[in-house]
Scaffold this active site. Sequence first.
Site, PDB file in Angstrom:
ATOM      1  N   LYS A 232      11.618   6.113  -4.859  1.00  0.00           N
ATOM      2  CA  LYS A 232       9.821   6.135  -4.667  1.00  0.00           C
ATOM      3  C   LYS A 232       9.244   6.478  -3.013  1.00  0.00           C
ATOM      4  CE  LYS A 232       4.609   5.405  -6.164  1.00  0.00           C
ATOM      5  NZ  LYS A 232       4.212   5.066  -6.473  1.00  0.00           N
ATOM      6  N   ASP A 237      -0.664   7.540  -0.960  1.00  0.00           N
ATOM      7  CA  ASP A 237      -1.224   7.685  -2.206  1.00  0.00           C
ATOM      8  C   ASP A 237      -2.374   7.260  -1.932  1.00  0.00           C
ATOM      9  OD1 ASP A 237      -1.564   7.477  -5.243  1.00  0.00           O
ATOM     10  OD2 ASP A 237      -0.017   5.641  -6.066  1.00  0.00           O
ATOM     11  N   LYS A 244      -8.526   6.007  -5.827  1.00  0.00           N
ATOM     12  CA  LYS A 244      -8.005   4.674  -5.657  1.00  0.00           C
ATOM     13  C   LYS A 244      -9.577   4.567  -4.542  1.00  0.00           C
ATOM     14  CE  LYS A 244      -3.833   4.024  -5.005  1.00  0.00           C
ATOM     15  NZ  LYS A 244      -2.989   2.879  -6.077  1.00  0.00           N
ATOM     16  N   ASP A 255       3.508   3.419   0.162  1.00  0.00           N
ATOM     17  CA  ASP A 255       3.919   3.650  -0.689  1.00  0.00           C
ATOM     18  C   ASP A 255       5.722   4.273  -1.195  1.00  0.00           C
ATOM     19  OD1 ASP A 255       3.194   3.360  -3.472  1.00  0.00           O
ATOM     20  OD2 ASP A 255       2.217   5.194  -4.163  1.00  0.00           O
ATOM     21  N   ARG A 318       5.806   6.643 -11.355  1.00  0.00           N
ATOM     22  CA  ARG A 318       7.239   7.043 -12.495  1.00  0.00           C
ATOM     23  C   ARG A 318       7.133   8.544 -12.550  1.00  0.00           C
ATOM     24  NH1 ARG A 318       2.900   3.530 -16.424  1.00  0.00           N
ATOM     25  NH2 ARG A 318       2.666   2.860 -13.621  1.00  0.00           N
TER      26      ARG A 318
HETATM   27  N1  BES Z   1       1.486   3.226  -5.185  1.00  0.00           N
HETATM   28  C1  BES Z   1       0.503   2.343  -7.214  1.00  0.00           C
HETATM   29  C2  BES Z   1       1.207   0.838  -6.974  1.00  0.00           C
HETATM   30  C3  BES Z   1       0.466   0.061  -6.359  1.00  0.00           C
HETATM   31  C4  BES Z   1      -0.217  -0.569  -5.642  1.00  0.00           C
HETATM   32  C5  BES Z   1       2.162  -0.632  -5.473  1.00  0.00           C
HETATM   33  C6  BES Z   1      -0.936  -1.279  -4.659  1.00  0.00           C
HETATM   34  C7  BES Z   1       2.047  -1.494  -4.653  1.00  0.00           C
HETATM   35  C8  BES Z   1       0.168  -2.078  -4.147  1.00  0.00           C
HETATM   36  C9  BES Z   1       0.938   3.032  -8.010  1.00  0.00           C
HETATM   37  O1  BES Z   1       0.850   4.569  -7.973  1.00  0.00           O
HETATM   38  C10 BES Z   1      -0.174   3.053  -8.437  1.00  0.00           C
HETATM   39  O2  BES Z   1      -1.143   3.338  -8.165  1.00  0.00           O
HETATM   40  N2  BES Z   1       0.148   2.769 -10.178  1.00  0.00           N
HETATM   41  C11 BES Z   1      -1.344   2.193 -11.152  1.00  0.00           C
HETATM   42  C12 BES Z   1      -0.630   2.473 -12.226  1.00  0.00           C
HETATM   43  C13 BES Z   1      -2.171   1.922 -13.203  1.00  0.00           C
HETATM   44  C14 BES Z   1      -2.963   3.690 -12.803  1.00  0.00           C
HETATM   45  C15 BES Z   1      -1.437   3.035 -14.641  1.00  0.00           C
HETATM   46  C16 BES Z   1      -1.463   0.069 -10.830  1.00  0.00           C
HETATM   47  O3  BES Z   1      -0.409   0.233 -10.728  1.00  0.00           O
HETATM   48  O4  BES Z   1      -2.797   0.495 -10.878  1.00  0.00           O
HETATM   49 ZN    ZN Z   2       1.722   4.807  -5.406  1.00  0.00          ZN
HETATM   50 ZN    ZN Z   3      -0.794   5.890  -7.723  1.00  0.00          ZN
END
Ligand code: BES
Ligand code: ZN
Ligand code: ZN
Length: 465
Positions: A232, A237, A244, A255, A318
């Site tokens: 990835k 992000d 966020k 990220d 994803r």
């Molecule tokens: N990059 C983030 C995941 C992440 C967050 C990894 C904090 C490590 C630390 C990812 O793109 C994300 O934001 N995922 C969301 C998915 C949800 C919206 C279904 C998450 O994990 O909150």
């Molecule tokens: Zn992400």
């Molecule tokens: Zn994200």
Amino acid sequence: MPSDTLPRFAPPDAAATPIHILPQETFADWMGAQTERLQTWVESCGFRAGLGEILRVPGEDGELSAVLMGWGKPAAHARGRFAVARALNALKTGTYKLDGPLQGDDLSEAALGWLLGGYAFDRYATQSPPTAKLVAPEGIDASRVEAIAAGEILTRNLINTPASDMGPEALEQAVRDLGAVFGAQVKSTIGDDLLTANLPMIHAVGRAAEQAPRLLDITWGDTGPTLTLVGKGVCFDTGGLNLKPGASMGLMKKDMGGAATVLGLAHMIMALDLPLRLRVLIPAVENAVAGNAFRPGDILSSRKGLSVEVNNTDAEGRLVLADALALADETPPDLMICMATLTGAARVALGPDLAPFYTDDANVAASLAAAGTRVRDPLWRMPLHRPYDAMIEPKIADLDNAPSGGMAGSITAALFLDRFVTDTARFVHFDIYGWQPTAQPARPKGGVGVGARAILEALPEVLNL
Ligand code: BES
Ligand code: ZN
Ligand code: ZN
């Protein structure tokens, strides 16, 4: 060691100062065999051989003649890794050699810990990490340990570099630089060419950013089994329109940690000239906010043909990975490994040290976990619990990128990726954190690779090398 220098052991040196590694259980015996003068010195300094205790021993003329390092008890080692880096931190300069009972995996861990302990990220400010050198201990594969350290340092540098200097363009340049060192082929598909090449979800996620989204495709090696790594590469992000909050966005330069980790692993594989054919695919994008950003509720079509309802633009990893995995799957490798900072849920479950991974193949899982234990890169297998498949099926489209309810977030993300791979038995996916939150021996606060060393160690067994 400046962060762009390759980590190296010192050449054999008769004048290197010995560091005596002293386990607490055998410390009394060791003391009994020493001169009275040394016993007095050790006792008067209060040295007890607890893990991390360091004592300098003066010679007849007051020069440094030896160093004692307390190695404590097994219970102390169970609480952490790379203890030898504590000696490096205490000693700072000079040339040393290890002396004592360490062997095999313990000795390799110590040697690697020394090399990694000299790392500091100094691109933006001068740092003063310890510069002490270690003569490669006898009985380890020194050039292998050096290659592993160099791969890990590449990973750390890539993650630590902020998005202002590590956007999709710079990530492509880093990939090209790596390719040039090892004579790998590098191809990139950029911007609207992603649409013609049928990589629509990489385009959708990355199109709002100033730097065009792209797919980086590296190939190396011409004989042996095939291994495809997918990482990835979300260079930042923001969460997209599902922005966020500030506190959650703060670290999101990391990220692209999956990309950084597979590139570190690729460095190790190529530097060691492993007899395999390697492909690395990196969707490199920034998940940014602009008028042309993809939106909540949008339904995207994917390379594989499955439609995806975007229920959260922050579940972007994803989406870009799905297209890259579908492409990888069209030329099925003997083993496919995906690495991604995919979910906050994975971090909540296992924290920063333990790398959660998913696979249907119990043998691959066992090999990986055992390898991780041997090389002190601990992993934990997670369940691909198919009854949760229903959670990623929204009805209006084939798939939902962000199931509501927040249940099993890391598992549902893994199940989503699985839909884009045909032979899921040869597929392993890691949901990593990519960041060391507090400094530990050989791991300063900042970007860190997890899983790569374990995979490298497991490859001979998993791919029959
Ligand atoms: N990059 C983030 C995941 C992440 C967050 C990894 C904090 C490590 C630390 C990812 O793109 C994300 O934001 N995922 C969301 C998915 C949800 C919206 C279904 C998450 O994990 O909150
Ligand atoms: Zn992400
Ligand atoms: Zn994200």
